[in-house]
Enzyme design. Structure first.
Site, PDB file in Angstrom:
ATOM      1  N   GLU A  63       0.879  -1.153  -0.329  1.00 28.42           N
ATOM      2  CA  GLU A  63      -0.482  -0.050   0.617  1.00 28.42           C
ATOM      3  C   GLU A  63       0.929   1.015   0.521  1.00 28.42           C
ATOM      4  O   GLU A  63       0.291   1.875  -0.671  1.00 28.42           O
ATOM      5  CB  GLU A  63      -0.992   0.172   1.029  1.00 28.42           C
ATOM      6  CG  GLU A  63      -2.117  -0.819   0.841  1.00 28.42           C
ATOM      7  CD  GLU A  63      -2.212  -1.950   0.935  1.00 28.42           C
ATOM      8  OE1 GLU A  63      -0.242  -3.198   1.994  1.00 28.42           O
ATOM      9  OE2 GLU A  63      -2.709  -2.688   1.273  1.00 28.42           O
ATOM     10  N   PHE A 125     -11.701  -9.038  13.332  1.00 19.81           N
ATOM     11  CA  PHE A 125     -10.625  -9.293  12.236  1.00 19.81           C
ATOM     12  C   PHE A 125     -10.560  -7.674  11.402  1.00 19.81           C
ATOM     13  O   PHE A 125     -11.643  -7.289  11.375  1.00 19.81           O
ATOM     14  CB  PHE A 125     -10.687 -10.114  11.677  1.00 19.81           C
ATOM     15  CG  PHE A 125      -9.867 -10.420  10.477  1.00 19.81           C
ATOM     16  CD1 PHE A 125      -8.213 -10.745  10.687  1.00 19.81           C
ATOM     17  CD2 PHE A 125      -9.866 -10.401   9.159  1.00 19.81           C
ATOM     18  CE1 PHE A 125      -8.020 -11.549  10.423  1.00 19.81           C
ATOM     19  CE2 PHE A 125      -9.218 -10.968   8.772  1.00 19.81           C
ATOM     20  CZ  PHE A 125      -8.135 -11.132   9.217  1.00 19.81           C
ATOM     21  N   GLN A 126      -9.010  -7.189  11.656  1.00 21.57           N
ATOM     22  CA  GLN A 126      -8.333  -6.296  11.047  1.00 21.57           C
ATOM     23  C   GLN A 126      -9.141  -5.021  11.261  1.00 21.57           C
ATOM     24  O   GLN A 126      -9.192  -3.885  10.163  1.00 21.57           O
ATOM     25  CB  GLN A 126      -8.621  -6.870   9.123  1.00 21.57           C
ATOM     26  CG  GLN A 126      -7.686  -7.721   8.579  1.00 21.57           C
ATOM     27  CD  GLN A 126      -7.541  -7.775   7.352  1.00 21.57           C
ATOM     28  OE1 GLN A 126      -8.534  -7.931   7.386  1.00 21.57           O
ATOM     29  NE2 GLN A 126      -6.467  -8.103   7.270  1.00 21.57           N
ATOM     30  N   LYS A 175     -18.066  -1.565   5.853  1.00 21.66           N
ATOM     31  CA  LYS A 175     -17.730  -2.740   5.183  1.00 21.66           C
ATOM     32  C   LYS A 175     -19.658  -3.046   4.694  1.00 21.66           C
ATOM     33  O   LYS A 175     -20.077  -3.014   3.754  1.00 21.66           O
ATOM     34  CB  LYS A 175     -17.652  -3.788   5.509  1.00 21.66           C
ATOM     35  CG  LYS A 175     -18.172  -5.362   4.019  1.00 21.66           C
ATOM     36  CD  LYS A 175     -16.688  -6.499   4.597  1.00 21.66           C
ATOM     37  CE  LYS A 175     -16.875  -7.383   3.381  1.00 21.66           C
ATOM     38  NZ  LYS A 175     -15.991  -9.186   3.883  1.00 21.66           N
ATOM     39  N   MET A 485      23.427   9.311   3.542  1.00 22.09           N
ATOM     40  CA  MET A 485      23.578  11.089   4.656  1.00 22.09           C
ATOM     41  C   MET A 485      23.228  10.255   6.313  1.00 22.09           C
ATOM     42  O   MET A 485      24.396  10.947   6.534  1.00 22.09           O
ATOM     43  CB  MET A 485      22.104  11.370   4.202  1.00 22.09           C
ATOM     44  CG  MET A 485      22.124  13.167   5.189  1.00 22.09           C
ATOM     45  SD  MET A 485      23.142  13.780   4.400  1.00 22.09           S
ATOM     46  CE  MET A 485      21.661  15.528   2.567  1.00 22.09           C
TER      47      MET A 485
HETATM   48  C1  LIG Z   1      11.759   6.060   5.673  1.00 22.85           C
HETATM   49  C2  LIG Z   1      13.201   6.119   6.522  1.00 22.85           C
HETATM   50  N1  LIG Z   1      14.338   6.007   7.512  1.00 22.85           N
HETATM   51  C3  LIG Z   1      14.549   6.441   8.156  1.00 22.85           C
HETATM   52  C4  LIG Z   1      15.429   7.663   7.119  1.00 22.85           C
HETATM   53  C5  LIG Z   1      16.575   8.312   7.513  1.00 22.85           C
HETATM   54  N2  LIG Z   1      17.633   8.364   6.643  1.00 22.85           N
HETATM   55  C6  LIG Z   1      17.313   9.519   5.787  1.00 22.85           C
HETATM   56  S1  LIG Z   1      18.886   9.952   5.251  1.00 22.85           S
HETATM   57  C7  LIG Z   1      18.719   8.013   5.234  1.00 22.85           C
HETATM   58  C8  LIG Z   1      20.131   7.469   4.393  1.00 22.85           C
HETATM   59  C9  LIG Z   1      18.866   7.051   3.639  1.00 22.85           C
HETATM   60  O1  LIG Z   1      20.326   6.437   2.325  1.00 22.85           O
HETATM   61  P1  LIG Z   1      20.289   5.804   0.792  1.00 22.85           P
HETATM   62  O2  LIG Z   1      18.429   5.764   0.353  1.00 22.85           O
HETATM   63  O3  LIG Z   1      21.489   5.452   0.142  1.00 22.85           O
HETATM   64  O4  LIG Z   1      20.763   7.539   0.208  1.00 22.85           O
HETATM   65  P2  LIG Z   1      22.065   8.150   0.440  1.00 22.85           P
HETATM   66  O5  LIG Z   1      21.473   9.152   1.466  1.00 22.85           O
HETATM   67  O6  LIG Z   1      22.383   7.204   0.481  1.00 22.85           O
HETATM   68  O7  LIG Z   1      22.152   9.178  -1.067  1.00 22.85           O
HETATM   69  C10 LIG Z   1      18.543   7.644   6.257  1.00 22.85           C
HETATM   70  C11 LIG Z   1      19.079   5.939   7.016  1.00 22.85           C
HETATM   71  C12 LIG Z   1      14.519   8.208   6.169  1.00 22.85           C
HETATM   72  N3  LIG Z   1      14.701   9.698   5.695  1.00 22.85           N
HETATM   73  N4  LIG Z   1      13.373   7.615   5.946  1.00 22.85           N
END
Ligand SMILES: Cc1ncc(C[n+]2csc(CCOP(=O)(O)OP(=O)(O)O)c2C)c(N)n1
Ligand SMILES: [Mg+2]
Length: 572
Positions: A63, A125-126, A175, A485
């Protein structure tokens, strides 16, 4: 204003509540629905199966894929994205996307199935409390209590999602309501006296802003996503050009003003340009149009635009004065406000000294990067090549992280509605499904999903969807084998303790192929551009695993707690 009860939907004998829903969606000109079936929405999916409705239904594989696709669709078309999910886990899987749409003001209408009215509150349920869960992350939400209300509620939901400051609206349908057999007439009109967004600016406030421009020596426009939503890019250009006022953009405002325009100073904020951030620091009049002074933009508020009179044009009065003290509030639609400003006689003010300084900065402090090595690509260079090979015309979607910031810095957006990124919530896994929705909304456009190796793995199941519908989305994985990041912040602020930020990745080429999608891997600069030409010319989905320098950081940067004038990583 419409009169209540003026328009009606006539239900034929043996129509169910679900049939009524489908008919209302047809009448609302919906052309695409993103969704996933389940017990509580079986009547709706049955009605869909039996109907000859002209819209497409796109079956995602989770989803979250449906809702991000709906957001991508909304972002590029300006039309509302429509989602159907089942109760319980279906609804909870939609939560991230609903919150994302709320933060980024995207018009999305979400229909969730609910357990039958008679068992609501029994932990059936659900069953999950969709109203409770979504109240803080929607512009509005409904649970349908009476079938007779359904057509009206659906129309209201579309109206609320798309007018004023756009946002997500949830309609929870038990539903029994969608199963009930019905016949008769149902009103579709609505009257919402408590919801009347102000779109026309107060003329006195426009006069005040006009006077402020006349008095100013260093005026600056900050253009946000509100300009894009109001379809006011043309007015913004005319306004900036009429008075020679330079423009900086927020992350989500990119494309609202042409990046190549001499008055464009680029993106401001944490990873914005030195020129844009110093312009905010030095300006004496800051005209914010449709931006919400997000903390990633402002940095430390104590240092934000310290010399400026602040004017803020926003359709949402709650945004004005929320973070930044505002002397000239203008509650209005951005286009209406700009039209009103253009009708004023401001004369021909000259800001030559101010502009010369900014232009000097623009030349002296551009975004910079290290070259590719023999074995790995420079990620910034890679984005520049995507920009060049797509003639700056692509719709670009991203995940969240370093690659997102590099895309914002190095892909120069000339037009609105072509930049699709998760700004407020910062949702990893957004980029690829958003590209699916964008491609469905704009079937003839080149859609490039620039994703992280981390983020892509959160929603890559949607490869089934691009294969099934042969959606020619180009998925460029900026693969630094890291949660880049996070790794960057650990390097800079946690003494290089790389806690859980280095990734062991799958073979993305084989993975793509297993879904029936073409896959490539590239690590050499001389091979990249020829490959890109081939990929862009191919009429189908492609995954490209781009191996990039792992240690690369996003610069320049405003460190946490610092002001915009205290950037690190600025090079002359
Ligand atoms: C759902 C979610 N979980 C954790 C984070 C925290 N977070 C921000 S940037 C990042 C790293 C992202 O890694 P990647 O997708 O490989 O991108 P890069 O920074 O390496 O370009 C994380 C874990 C987030 N923004 N979203
Ligand atoms: Mg990464």
């Amino acid at each position: 204003m419409r009169v209540e009860g003026e328009r009606k939907l006539v239900a034929k004998e043996n129509m169910t509540g679900a049939d009524l829903l489908i008919q209302t969606l047809v009448d609302a000109n919906v052309d695409t629905i993103f969704g996933y079936p389940g017990g509580a929405v079986l009547p709706i999916y049955d009605a869909l199966y039996r109907s000859d409705a002209p819209f497409k239904h796109i079956l995602s594989r989770h989803e979250q894929g449906s809702i991000h696709a709906a957001e991508g669709y909304a972002r590029v078309t300006g039309k509302p994205g429509v989602v159907i999910g089942t109760s319980g886990p279906g609804a909870t899987n939609l939560i991230t996307g609903i919150a994302d749409a709320m933060m980024d003001s995207l018009p999305v209408v979400v229909f969730t199935g609910q357990v039958a009215s008679s068992v609501i509150g029994t932990d059936a349920f659900q069953e999950t409390d969709v109203m409770g869960l979504t109240t803080p992350i929607t512009k509005y939400n409904y649970q349908v209590k009476d079938l007779a209300d359904l057509p009206r509620i659906v129309n209201e939901a579309f109206h609320i999602a798309t007018t004023g400051r756009p946002g997500p609206v949830v309609v929870d349908i038990p539903k029994d309501i969608s199963e009930t057999l019905t016949a008769g007439e149902y009103p579709t009109d609505f009257h919402l006296p408590g919801y009347q967004p102000t779109t026309k600016p107060n003329p006195l406030q426009i006069k005040k802003l006009t006077e402020a421009i006349k008095q100013a020596e260093k005026p600056l426009i900050l253009a946000g996503a509100g300009v894009v939503f109001a379809e006011a890019a043309e007015q913004l250009k005319q306004f900036a050009e009429s008075y020679n006022i330079p423009v900086v953009n927020t992350l989500l405002g990119l494309g609202s003003f042409p990046a190549s325009h001499p008055l464009s100073l680029g993106m401001a904020g944490m990873h914005g340009s030195y020129t844009a951030n110093m312009a905010i620091y030095d300006c004496d009049l800051l005209i914010n149009i449709g931006a919400r002074f997000d903390d990633r933009l402002t940095g430390n508020l104590k240092h934000f635009a310290p010399k400026a009179t602040v004017a803020h044009i926003d359709i949402d009065p709650a945004e004005i004065g929320k973070n930044v003290m505002t002397e000239i509030p203008v509650v209005a639609d951005a286009k209406e406000a700009l039209d009103a400003l253009l009708a004023e006689d401001i004369g021909s003010p000259s800001f030559a000294d101010w502009e010369n300084k900014l232009m000097e900065n623009k030349v002296n402090y551009p975004f910079w990067y290290n070259d590719s090595t023999d074995e790995l690509l420079s990620p910034q260079w890679l984005i520049e090549q995507i920009y060049k090979e797509s003639d700056g015309e692509a719709i670009v979607t991203t995940d969240v992280g370093q690659h997102q910031m590099w895309a914002a810095q190095f892909y120069k957006f000339e037009k609105p509605n072509r930049w699709v990124t998760s700004g407020g919530l910062g949702t990893m896994g957004f980029g690829f499904p958003a590209a699916v929705g964008a491609q469905l909304g704009k079937p003839d456009d080149l859609v490039v999903a620039i994703v992280g190796d981390g983020g892509f793995q959160m929603t890559l199941h949607e490869l089934s969807v691009v294969h099934e519908h042969n959606l020619p989305v180009k998925i460029m994985i900026v693969n630094n084998e890291a949660l880049g990041m996070v790794r960057q912040w650990q390097e800079k602020f946690y003494d290089k303790r790389y806690s859980e930020s280095i990734l062991a990745n799958p073979d993305f080429v084989k993975l793509a192929e297993s879904y029936g999608v073409k896959g490539y891997r590239v690590n050499k600069a001389e091979e990249f551009v020829p490959l890109l030409k081939e990929v862009f010319a191919y009429d189908g989905p492609v995954v490209v695993d781009c191996r990039v320098i792992k240690e690369e950081c996003v610069y320049p940067m405003v460190a946490p707690g610092k002001g915009l004038q205290q950037m690190i990583g600025v090079k002359k």
